[in-house]
Write an enzyme that holds these catalytic residues in place. Sequence first.
Site, PDB file in Angstrom:
ATOM      1  N   LYS A  36       0.854  -1.191   0.000  1.00  0.00           N
ATOM      2  CA  LYS A  36       0.000   0.000   0.000  1.00  0.00           C
ATOM      3  C   LYS A  36       0.890   1.241   0.000  1.00  0.00           C
ATOM      4  O   LYS A  36       2.104   1.170   0.221  1.00  0.00           O
ATOM      5  CB  LYS A  36      -0.909  -0.006   1.229  1.00  0.00           C
ATOM      6  CG  LYS A  36      -0.175   0.050   2.554  1.00  0.00           C
ATOM      7  CD  LYS A  36      -1.133  -0.027   3.720  1.00  0.00           C
ATOM      8  CE  LYS A  36      -0.366   0.034   5.054  1.00  0.00           C
ATOM      9  NZ  LYS A  36      -1.267   0.002   6.217  1.00  0.00           N
ATOM     10  N   ARG A 135     -11.487   1.237  14.166  1.00  0.00           N
ATOM     11  CA  ARG A 135     -11.332   1.834  12.833  1.00  0.00           C
ATOM     12  C   ARG A 135     -12.258   1.114  11.874  1.00  0.00           C
ATOM     13  O   ARG A 135     -13.269   1.663  11.450  1.00  0.00           O
ATOM     14  CB  ARG A 135      -9.854   1.747  12.394  1.00  0.00           C
ATOM     15  CG  ARG A 135      -9.549   2.469  11.104  1.00  0.00           C
ATOM     16  CD  ARG A 135      -8.074   2.473  10.798  1.00  0.00           C
ATOM     17  NE  ARG A 135      -7.552   1.131  10.520  1.00  0.00           N
ATOM     18  CZ  ARG A 135      -6.280   0.885  10.212  1.00  0.00           C
ATOM     19  NH1 ARG A 135      -5.388   1.878  10.182  1.00  0.00           N
ATOM     20  NH2 ARG A 135      -5.878  -0.344   9.948  1.00  0.00           N
ATOM     21  N   TYR A 275      14.587  32.526   0.484  1.00  0.00           N
ATOM     22  CA  TYR A 275      13.473  33.353   0.945  1.00  0.00           C
ATOM     23  C   TYR A 275      13.703  33.839   2.375  1.00  0.00           C
ATOM     24  O   TYR A 275      14.218  33.089   3.221  1.00  0.00           O
ATOM     25  CB  TYR A 275      12.170  32.555   0.918  1.00  0.00           C
ATOM     26  CG  TYR A 275      11.614  32.317  -0.470  1.00  0.00           C
ATOM     27  CD1 TYR A 275      11.218  33.381  -1.272  1.00  0.00           C
ATOM     28  CD2 TYR A 275      11.478  31.022  -0.958  1.00  0.00           C
ATOM     29  CE1 TYR A 275      10.697  33.148  -2.538  1.00  0.00           C
ATOM     30  CE2 TYR A 275      10.958  30.786  -2.219  1.00  0.00           C
ATOM     31  CZ  TYR A 275      10.569  31.859  -3.002  1.00  0.00           C
ATOM     32  OH  TYR A 275      10.054  31.635  -4.250  1.00  0.00           O
TER      33      TYR A 275
END
EC number: 5.1.1.1
Length: 383
Positions: A36, A135, A275
Amino acid sequence: MFHSSYIEISKSALQNNINFLRKEIGPYVKLSSVIKGNAYGHGIEPFAAIAQECGVDHFSVFSADEALRLLPTLKKPATIMIMGYLDNPELEWAIQNDMEFFVFELDRLIEAGKAAKKLQKRACVHLELETGMNRTGFGENEINNVLSVLEEHKEYLELKGVCTHFAGAESFQNHDRVQEQLNRYKQQLQRLQASGYTPEQCHTACSAAMVSYPETRMDMVRIGIMQYGLWPSPETYIQYIGQREEKLDPLQRLINWKSHVMTLKYVSQGEYIGYGTSYQASRDMTVAIVPVGYAWGYSRTLSNHGQVLINGVRAAVVGIVNMNVMMVQVTEIHDVRKGDEVVLLGKQGSESITVASFGELSTQLNYELLTRLPINIPRYVVD
């Protein structure tokens, strides 16, 4: 190459890890390779191909789209098990293509029976039990309804497995919770068996449970992070290594993430780099610009903290990590040139940048860092 960075995947490292895992679990426990999250960032397609060459014949994915990507890559017969997202309209496709899949709600179980009957082909289902993760999974109060559906569709539903997932086996502070989950699993399994439903495979163990709770290995283990050469947590590694005379990590990392020096910039003392004003040159400096930033998975939280390897030497990230580039300080590194290899993750010479080091500097879990590597970074298999 047309890409600002690329990833190398080591086949020999994977073979080492698979050999180690098989030795740990023994010859009678099935190893399911969990791929996965784009194979934990390694790439489903290249990883599955070499995994089969390393003897893997069972893969676990989260969703139907991952199974769809995996299917055409398989050169040999292999089992694909979908552990999570599978819409009801996709059930016919899954059954037709011999996919196995988790069921954790009555709706999916009922619809799987209907789809299998329509196709006149048995569906291989794995009942996921709720044991305390909260879950997905059938709770104790749902087992009777599950049994009714299994009985109603007994010609078309094959109980391939009964499973659960532990809520934090990688941490010792969850020990009591894991033990309670295991007890609940056994109790619910006994109820199913008492009603005449004995699964072919009982499986509960992820990588962490496989190491820390050997009794959870049962008929099959679902191994994710460890096959990629990483430990679920420092605690898991310490527990394993503490029981061995030889204090060497048996796992090998598969991944090397590389880029190159895009250009060099000479910065005068007192000037700010990048930056904002987060980094001011304390002296005259040479800075290498590397064409990888947070859009490519290099976290912005590594600004002024991260390190890369150039010419076998560590170079510090200076200034804010941009969307597409970062700046690294190379003043002391001899003879840095445009085009030189930059290792963001992995080895160069005798030095290495580990996934763990990313975690320490950026607060990212190793799982998170790897799965955030963009899918369009090319992956190449190396020995």
